[in-house]
Design an enzyme around this catalytic site. Structure first.
Site, short mmCIF file in Angstrom:
data_model
loop_
_atom_site.label_atom_id
_atom_site.label_comp_id
_atom_site.label_asym_id
_atom_site.label_seq_id
_atom_site.Cartn_x
_atom_site.Cartn_y
_atom_site.Cartn_z
N GLU A 1 18.74 -44.79 20.57
CA GLU A 1 18.69 -43.87 19.45
C GLU A 1 17.50 -42.92 19.55
OE1 GLU A 1 19.00 -47.09 19.37
OE2 GLU A 1 20.46 -47.78 17.88
N PRO B 1 18.02 -55.43 33.72
CA PRO B 1 18.31 -56.00 32.40
C PRO B 1 17.97 -55.01 31.29
CG PRO B 1 16.35 -57.00 33.37
CD PRO B 1 16.97 -56.15 34.44
#
Length: 438
Positions: A64, A267
């Site tokens: 975001e 990851p």
């Protein structure tokens, strides 16, 4: 039902919980999820408001906050006197924002961690920062924070809004409350038509569907010297990157990885590096300064903000969060860098971007990890197939869908909400005038 009763219940619940929240934050510090010295920000302390007009933008996490960059740039270009406050909820988002902000924009931007949704804490935050407008990104909807901003007549917008089917079902149980929260926004701009429909279902009165800010973002950066160094080290080796992976995906990818290929596991949360390396048989870790030797089949890239590097090195990229039901991550980032894209069945968070690439032949979707190995091998061993995928993806992303104009379109709506520069006491501000970050 107006939603007043659930709103009151939420206010009471957060007040009652507030004495326990410092213990929750202390636990997050021990897990590396908070910065001890900045915990007061979680209670609304630490204001350092610059003079003049201030736009506050809130983004929950890494994705975001990165989608905010094109909007920040558009606002700054149109109004050279503006300053910005960006709030986020995670340590990684704060670090990456500081790394990605251009210097001129960074000088006009403060970052703070968003206060937890306790009435007294959000009141302190708003009363000391006094933003002239607030922009929320995606689906970060904190009822007390939104209500307190509304009570202070701070105009609010919700941009790049998205709402999953699960979240829609949750909000739908309290339709009056949902409508009350969403009714605080002057603008609700959804990522996709499906998101717009779901937002309407829970009470958003007027929703625009103008596209995804992430499609307007610049290509992910990479350090040129490091890219050249790694290309020398890996010369001649086929490379496959599994980007932004989550628990349950790494083991499946390792079990299905093609033979003779260097697999780079990235990851989603770098603090899982040790765990992922152990799954891969003590694979070398980027965060420890290790590079893969000729006999190493796996390299764990447990660092922050280097996806641009891995996509440029790889001959194929798997997009994480899609083999497990998490909704996937942004496939356009890899495609924009000329890396063939493969993802699993769960791409609900980026359904329109995934459909755009699939319809053009610019991506491959697999039902499971077993099918992933065959597709990766096919892309890495067939230069024509890989080239066709890249060309198709580039053509699809070049379609006139308005994504490049979206930041300016949003800025044009938001700026009239602000007081005139003269009213804010900045009539004499020079273009580009800045205040050092706090």
């Amino acid at each position: 039902m107006t939603g007043a009763l659930p709103a009151m219940a939420w206010r009471i619940a957060t007040r009652v919980a507030s004495p326990l929240l410092p213990l929750f934050l202390a636990r997050r510090v021990r897990r590396g999820k908070e910065i001890a010295a900045r915990l007061p920000e979680r209670q609304g302390h630490g204001a350092d408001r610059p003079p003049g007009r201030l736009v506050w933008l809130h983004a929950a996490s890494v994705g975001e906050s990165q989608s905010l960059l094109p909007l920040l740039t558009a606002l700054a270009r149109r109004a050279p006197d503006l300053h910005f406050l960006v709030t986020t909820g995670t340590v990684t988002s704060a670090a990456l924002l500081a790394e990605r902000l251009p210097p001129a924009l960074a000088a006009r931007t403060r970052h703070r961690f968003v206060p937890l949704d306790v009435p007294a804490w959000v009141a302190r935050f708003l009363d000391t920062w006094r933003p002239d407008a607030g922009i929320f990104v995606e689906s970060e909807l904190w009822p007390n924070l939104i209500a307190a901003a509304t009570a202070r007549n701070i105009p609010l917008g919700l941009v790049n809004a998205r709402l999953s089917k699960k979240a829609t079902a949750t909000w739908a149980r309290l339709p009056g409350f949902a409508a009350r929260v969403l009714g605080a926004f002057r603008l609700v701009a959804a990522q996709t038509h499906a998101d717009a429909d779901r937002l309407r279902q829970i009470g958003a009165a007027e929703v625009q569907s103008w596209g995804n800010l992430k499609a307007a973002a610049a290509p992910l950066p990479a350090d040129p010297a490091e890219l050249a160094r790694l290309r020398t080290i890996l010369a001649g080796r086929p490379v496959f990157v599994a980007a932004s992976t989550h628990p349950g995906e790494e083991a499946a990818i390792l079990a299905a990885r093609p033979a003779g290929v260097l697999t780079i596991l990235v990851p989603r949360h770098p603090d899982r590096g040790a765990e992922v390396a152990a799954l891969a048989g003590a694979a070398p870790r980027r965060s420890l300064g290790a590079t893969p030797g000729p006999a190493d089949p796996v390299w764990v890239a447990d660092t922050l903000g280097e996806l641009g590097l891995w996509f440029r090195l790889a001959g194929a990229a798997f997009i994480g969060g899609s083999l497990v039901p998490l909704g996937g991550h942004n496939p356009l980032e890899a495609a924009r860098l000329g890396c063939p894209v493969i993802f699993g069945p769960h791409m609900g968070n980026f359904s329109e971007a995934a459909a755009l690439l699939l319809q053009a032949g610019g991506a491959i979707q697999v039902p499971d990890a077993a099918a992933l190995a065959a597709e990766v091998a096919a892309v890495l061993t067939n230069a024509r197939k890989a080239g066709d995928m890249v060309a198709a993806a580039m053509a699809a992303m070049g379609r006139p869908d308005g994504s490049e104009a979206l930041p300016d379109r949003l800025a044009a709506v938001i700026l009239p909400w602000l007081p005139p520069a003269e009213a804010a006491g900045v009539a004499d501000a020079e273009p580009g005038a800045s205040v050092a970050p706090g």
